[in-house]
Design an enzyme around this catalytic site. Structure first.
Site, mmCIF file in Angstrom:
data_model
loop_
_atom_site.group_PDB
_atom_site.id
_atom_site.type_symbol
_atom_site.label_atom_id
_atom_site.label_comp_id
_atom_site.label_asym_id
_atom_site.label_seq_id
_atom_site.Cartn_x
_atom_site.Cartn_y
_atom_site.Cartn_z
ATOM 1 N N SER A 139 0.894 -1.102 0.009
ATOM 2 C CA SER A 139 -0.169 0.100 -0.108
ATOM 3 C C SER A 139 0.814 1.235 -0.007
ATOM 4 O O SER A 139 1.838 1.333 0.751
ATOM 5 C CB SER A 139 -1.041 0.060 1.247
ATOM 6 O OG SER A 139 -1.938 -1.133 1.308
ATOM 7 N N GLU A 178 2.139 5.713 3.230
ATOM 8 C CA GLU A 178 2.657 4.440 4.156
ATOM 9 C C GLU A 178 4.044 4.182 3.779
ATOM 10 O O GLU A 178 4.778 3.584 4.674
ATOM 11 C CB GLU A 178 1.780 3.103 3.949
ATOM 12 C CG GLU A 178 2.030 2.227 4.860
ATOM 13 C CD GLU A 178 1.065 0.946 4.864
ATOM 14 O OE1 GLU A 178 1.132 -0.150 4.849
ATOM 15 O OE2 GLU A 178 -0.196 1.286 4.773
#
Length: 318
Positions: A238, A310
């Site tokens: 992600s 992230e």
């Protein structure tokens, strides 16, 4: 200076150690990007902790930065590389040392053990609770540091304690941190992100389960990752964190804005998933960062939401 310090450490605290200078970090990250590390070290096995403590004390005194590398699965290293020393944890594992103990409902793993190995070992021993890790790249130390999460579960759900090397009162020591109260843990957050530390080992409180059911669940998770093409291109999982305040997953927001397939240089928002950035084959780290900045700006302009990366951008970004 770096070479001299390493030689002193090995003389005082012997440890089998692989040493490379000007090592391309593209060889050590799942994104397959990144310039050279001034020095890459991979200590292995006996003497590991003593060597690391000695190294950290000496480099701190000399002002030489040390970057702790796990599986390289959640980072993008600058095209200029990393200054100082990269301390690779992948040697702190291996079949003869990665299992420290197995008690009735407790398993302890060394920090360099791959996440997939941890899930496989727990299943083979008949313990449930780590099925959500099956197929996840990286090391258990990195997963603890990030409080890795997927399929509705996260590391802190089953974590009991963590043994770390940490700097206290002007020197590095080994310390055990109790974690069952989940203090300092949150979504993709752990207390270790605010510490100057190395994660040596982690203890998991698990439950006995039916091995067949555990393996079925793990196979389902691995198949889901393959179906989502997580392994089709070099990537780091992600790209952005999810935020419940947005009302929907970040990938869905990016998809609805028509940004899947957006490309800068060799970096692309995956055509198959809005929250995955892929290296199509010739991406530079700068392409990845520019693409994520572009997506962040477009999402902000369209929705007012501030996306939080992230992926960690590490190294010499100037």
């Amino acid at each position: 200076m770096i070479q001299k310090i390493i030689e002193q450490c090995l003389s005082e605290t012997p440890c089998e150690t692989e040493i490379r200078f000007n090592e391309p970090m593209s060889e050590h990250t799942t994104f397959k990007v990144g310039g050279p590390a001034d020095c890459w070290l991979c200590p292995d096995g006996e003497g590991f902790a003593s060597f690391c403590i000695n190294l950290l004390n000496r480099t701190h005194a000399a002002g030489i930065p040390v970057f702790i590398l796990g599986g390289g699965a959640n980072i993008a290293v600058s095209d200029k590389g990393i200054r100082g020393i990269v301390l690779d944890m992948s040697g702190w594992t291996g079949e003869s040392v990665w299992k420290i103990c197995a008690q009735e409902e407790e398993l302890i793993f060394k920090g360099g053990t791959t996440i997939d190995e941890v899930a496989d070992y727990a299943a083979a021993a008949g313990f449930c609770g780590l099925e959500f890790l099956a197929g996840m790249p990286g090391t258990i130390g990195g997963a603890v540091w990030m409080n890795a999460r997927c399929y509705g579960s996260e590391i802190s759900d089953v974590l009991s304690w963590v043994e770390i090397i940490v700097r206290e009162q002007n020197e590095y020591i080994i310390k055990r941190i109790e974690t069952e109260q989940k203090t300092g843990f949150g979504y993709k957050q752990s207390p270790f992100q605010n510490m100057d530390c190395i994660i040596l080992s982690a203890d998991f409180k698990l439950k006995k389960g039916e091995k067949e059911k555990i393996l079925i669940e793990m196979d389902k998770n691995r198949e889901d990752r393959y179906e989502k093409s997580h392994y089709s291109f070099p990537c780091a999982g992600s790209a952005f964190k999810n935020n419940r305040d947005f009302g929907k997953p970040t990938g869905q927001i990016i998809d609805e804005l028509g940004l899947k397939g957006l490309q800068i240089g060799g970096a692309q928002i995956a055509p198959f998933h809005g929250n995955i950035v892929i290296n199509t084959g010739n991406a530079a780290a700068a392409d990845i960062r520019a693409l994520m900045d572009e997506v962040t700006a477009k999402v902000k302009a369209a929705t007012g939401f501030n996306l939080e990366p992230e992926i960690l951008f590490v190294g010499d970004w100037g």
